[in-house]
Enzyme design. Structure first.
Site: not given
Ligand code: ADP
Ligand code: ADP
Ligand code: MG
Length: 480
Positions: A294, A340
């Site tokens: 992915r 992040r």
């Protein structure tokens, strides 16, 4: 009529994908559950379908999503990451309903989602990997096999869920007693989390670097790599900071790793974008770990250094285009770092801060700065999803320039309401080992001083500056 593509995801990645869809002159169909009623992916999409009350279960509901695609006439579905992205039943359901799944085939997802099968495929292809077992049989037989493996390779040993992912389902086992105790616990946890109770063992690579390679492949099997990313800065096996390319000075070694990744992708008949993960030990031996089928959270750093839009490429490849470039066309430029930014309190063991409302949101900008987020001032963060708010990615010509830019951005970034990882990251951006490129997966454990910051002073001084500035100059959006 324009081609419609459904985005089976939420948060920053849904927005990232919707942007790519719209740039390709296609229409984006969003889906959402009730806790996401105010989420911006719904507003920027061309249309949006409510799936149900959730939480989470509707984003994971294959029939509902397939129905939404059919009802809106979507030709393809992009699964993003997480949720159904690596669920072979979902890819299969798309295949059965004549909907293009933007990713590899359900067969590839099945094989590679199973770490034991993936290891078999790679071992047959001659890809180096750490010694490991097959799935442990149930009962005494499995325990005996585990103890024999522990005896042979010496503790600590990694006990891993065969179908695990997202850094979950991995345990470090220190001795034989713990092994006996933990196998059944690991099994029941794996069953609950991944609906599969199989577990296996791997020899531990001590304080490894996590280096991964982005690959893209077309339907004809043409495969190129987009270089390396270092994702060693992790907490509980989950990535927080990612860097492209890897800081390992040995370019020959990195080239070998990239070529091995292409070989690994070819060995699994890989199609579309994927990531081949490796561990590197202190002697610079590298070992295959897994392939993620992915788009990765950290794909942005690769995009920054190669100039290749990975999500656009995923869509075009899925719609049947072939790769128009060869390996020689892929050029890497400079360095990129992604952090992040999570709504978490690092000082409280990174406790999620979901449920809180973002009272001030002021993001940095400028040359070499990229933001992939989804929250805005006044947005209440749903408690029921992950805590990622925004990914800050910076790009620079040299490593020093990139870190200088990172520091400037973190200093200017103001998010009030929830506590965030920003002050913690600012400490990383000033920490000598980080600056020297000297980090492996033990980095955060070795640097407890990174938690040494004053939340209040930090935020209060940023806010005071902001208020003073607004007072003097009005709502100046360029202050950062
Ligand atoms: P996931 O599917 O959850 O991403 P991985 O197999 O990719 O699981 O492992 C995630 C992280 O766990 C790695 O990046 C690494 O930090 C650690 N890890 C996994 N296997 C090993 C191992 N054999 N030795 C040392 N660390 C490991
Ligand atoms: P675009 O999507 O910009 O129209 P193409 O359709 O020509 O590009 O190519 C499909 C994919 O192949 C691109 O999205 C990109 O990933 C890759 N690609 C094409 N040309 C190059 C190149 N010169 N260098 C690197 N990658 C390329
Ligand atoms: Mg992994």
């Amino acid at each position: 009529m324009k081609t419609k593509i459904l985005v089976a995801n939420r948060g920053e990645i849904a927005i990232r994908i919707i942007r790519a869809i719209q740039e390709l002159n296609c229409e984006a169909v969003a889906v959402y559950e009730t806790p996401d009623n105010e989420a911006p992916h719904i507003r920027i999409a061309n249309e949006a379908i409510w799936l149900g009350d959730g939480p989470r279960c509707d984003y994971l509901n294959i029939p509902k999503i397939i129905t939404a695609a059919k009802r809106t006439g979507a030709k393809a579905i992009h699964p993003g990451y997480g949720f159904l992205a690596e669920n072979p039943d979902f890819a299969k359901a798309c295949e059965n309903n004549d909907i293009i799944f933007i990713g590899p085939s359900s067969k590839t997802i099945t094989d590679l989602g199973n770490k034991v099968i993936a290891r078999k495929i790679m071992s047959e292809a001659g890809i180096p990997m750490v010694p490991g077992t097959d799935n442990l049989p149930h009962g005494d037989e499995g325990v005996e096999m585990a103890l024999a493996f522990g005896e042979k390779y010496k503790y600590p040993i990694m006990l891993k869920a065969t179908c695990g992912g997202g850094g979950r389902g991995i345990r470090l086992i220190e001795n034989a007693d713990q092994m006996k105790e933990e196998i059944p616990v690991a099994r029941s946890e794996a069953k609950a989390a991944f609906d599969d109770d199989r577990v296996y063992l791997e020899k531990v690579v001590v304080e490894p670097k996590h280096v991964e390679v982005q690959v893209i492949a077309d339907k004809a099997g043409k495969t190129v790599h987009l270089g390396t990313r270092d994702c060693s800065i992790q907490r509980r096996n989950q990535k927080l900071v990612e860097i492209a390319p890897s800081m390992i000075g040995d370019t020959k070694l990195l080239e070998t790793i990239c070529d091995t990744a292409v070989k690994a992708a070819e060995a699994s008949n890989y199609f579309n974008a994927g990531t081949v993960e490796f561990l590197i030990d202190k002697e610079f031996n590298f070992y295959f770990m897994e392939i993620n089928t992915r788009v990765q959270v950290e794909h942005t750093v690769t995009e920054m250094i190669t100039g290749i839009d990975i999500v656009r490429t995923q869509i075009k490849l899925a719609l049947g285009k072939s790769l128009s470039c060869s390996q020689e066309d892929v050029k890497m430029r400079g360095h990129a770092i992604e952090m992040r930014i999570n709504a978490e309190d690092p000082k409280a063991d990174f406790m999620p801060e979901g449920g809180k409302t973002v009272s001030v949101y002021r993001s940095p900008g400028g040359y070499g700065v990229r933001l992939d987020g989804f929250v805005y001032q006044g947005f209440t963060i749903p408690e029921v999803y992950d805590s990622l708010l925004v990914k800050l990615t910076v790009h620079g010509f040299s490593w020093n320039e990139t870190v200088d830019r990172l520091r400037r951005c973190l200093t200017n970034f103001v998010i009030s309401g929830p506590k965030t990882t920003i002050p913690f990251y600012l400490n990383i951006a000033n920490e000598p080992d980080f600056l020297a490129g000297n980090f492996d997966t033990s980095y955060l454990d070795k640097h407890p001083e990174l938690l040494d910051y004053d939340d209040n002073t930090n935020e209060a001084s940023k806010l005071a500056n902001l208020i003073a500035e607004i007072h003097h100059r009005g709502h100046n959006p360029y202050a950062a």
